[in-house]
Write an enzyme that holds these catalytic residues in place. Sequence first.
Site, PDB file in Angstrom:
ATOM      1  N   ASP A 217      81.390 -90.533  37.974  1.00  0.00           N
ATOM      2  CA  ASP A 217      81.554 -90.498  39.380  1.00  0.00           C
ATOM      3  C   ASP A 217      80.828 -91.698  40.324  1.00  0.00           C
ATOM      4  O   ASP A 217      80.810 -91.671  41.592  1.00  0.00           O
ATOM      5  CB  ASP A 217      80.990 -89.181  39.813  1.00  0.00           C
ATOM      6  CG  ASP A 217      81.192 -88.605  41.238  1.00  0.00           C
ATOM      7  OD1 ASP A 217      82.504 -89.159  41.814  1.00  0.00           O
ATOM      8  OD2 ASP A 217      80.614 -88.131  41.779  1.00  0.00           O
TER       9      ASP A 217
ATOM     10  N   SER B 254      83.499 -87.073  47.381  1.00  0.00           N
ATOM     11  CA  SER B 254      84.585 -86.852  46.082  1.00  0.00           C
ATOM     12  C   SER B 254      85.196 -85.573  46.793  1.00  0.00           C
ATOM     13  O   SER B 254      84.375 -84.572  47.252  1.00  0.00           O
ATOM     14  CB  SER B 254      83.899 -86.677  44.825  1.00  0.00           C
ATOM     15  OG  SER B 254      83.019 -87.743  44.742  1.00  0.00           O
TER      16      SER B 254
ATOM     17  N   GLN C 247      90.086 -89.435  40.234  1.00  0.00           N
ATOM     18  CA  GLN C 247      89.624 -88.771  41.400  1.00  0.00           C
ATOM     19  C   GLN C 247      90.184 -88.985  42.577  1.00  0.00           C
ATOM     20  O   GLN C 247      90.573 -90.219  42.879  1.00  0.00           O
ATOM     21  CB  GLN C 247      88.111 -89.263  41.325  1.00  0.00           C
ATOM     22  CG  GLN C 247      87.151 -88.355  42.511  1.00  0.00           C
ATOM     23  CD  GLN C 247      85.680 -88.840  42.702  1.00  0.00           C
ATOM     24  OE1 GLN C 247      85.339 -89.523  43.425  1.00  0.00           O
ATOM     25  NE2 GLN C 247      84.840 -88.377  41.506  1.00  0.00           N
TER      26      GLN C 247
END
Length: 292
Positions: free
Chosen positions: A209, A233, A283
Site C-alpha cells: 500500500d 485507498s 488498488q
Amino acid sequence: MPDHHDVSPLLEVLDVRPAGSPGDAAADVFTGPNLPHWRQRLFGGQVLGQVAVAAGRTVAPDRSLHSLHAYFLRPGDPAVPVAFAVERLRDGRSFSARRVQATQNGVPILSGIASFQAPAEGLDHAEPAPEVPDPEDVVSDYAVLDAVDHPLARQMGRGRHVELRHVEPALYLAPDPERRARQSVWFRLDAPLPGDDLVQRGALAYASDLSILEPVLRRNGMAWATPGTSVASLDHAMWWHRPARADDWILYVAESPNASGARGLSTGRMYDRQRRLVATVAQEGMVRVPQG
C-alpha cells in the site's frame, strides 16, 4: 543506509494476538498495536497486513494465504486499538475462506475476505520481471527524505520501517517530468522480520500500500507535496503466488491503466531478488486534485 540488524518494529504490529481465550466468544477476535502515521490516521497497509495475519491465525498451518480482497470503509485513528473479528466462512478439502471486520469503537474501518490453500501441484508460468537496475544501484528514498528538514519527511521515510528505492524519480516533492503511467520500486523492511510465512505475507500486504497509487499521480503530473491533493485507498486486492521475505529486496512494478471520476486504478507485480513473481496487487483510490 538503514541499520539492518535490529528486529523490525513491524513484528509486534503484524503479529496480532487473540483478544480472548480458546473456547470463549472472543477466540476469533484479534488485536495488535498501531504504528504512528504522518497524516494522523492509520496507514491502510498496516490494517491490511493485520487482517491477513488475523485470518491466518484461524486456519490450519499447512494452508497458505493466497488472496485478500478488502474495502477501506473509514479512516482509522492511530490512538485507538483495532479489533479484528474473523468469521470462518468455509473449510474445504483444499481451500479455507475467512471474512475479517476491522473495527474501532465498534465501527468498521475495513472489511475483507481472505482465502487460503493447502499445498498443490499444477500449472506454472509467470510474467517476467522488467530489466531494471539492482537495488544497490538505485538511490535510497531515505537519502532523499533525510535531506528534507521537516518532521513529515522523517515520518514518511524511516517512520514506515520500509526502505524504498525508486528507479524513476521519487514523487515526494516534485512530479515526474515524463508523466509515465508506470514505475519500478525496490523495497525491503529496514530490519529483519522473524516469523513464519504468514507474517511475511502480512508484511508484503503492508508494503503493497506504500506506493501502489503513485503511477496515477505520476501520469497526471502530480507529487505527494502538490498543494490541495488528497489521496485515499478505496479497495485493495492482493494475490500471493510464491513464498518471499519482505525483509529482503522486492521489486514492485506498478502501472495505472485508468483515472476517472476522482478515482485512480493501479495494478502491481512483486518480484523477489531472483526475479520470481511472488505477488500481484490491484488498488483503486480516491484522488482529488486542486481546484483552479
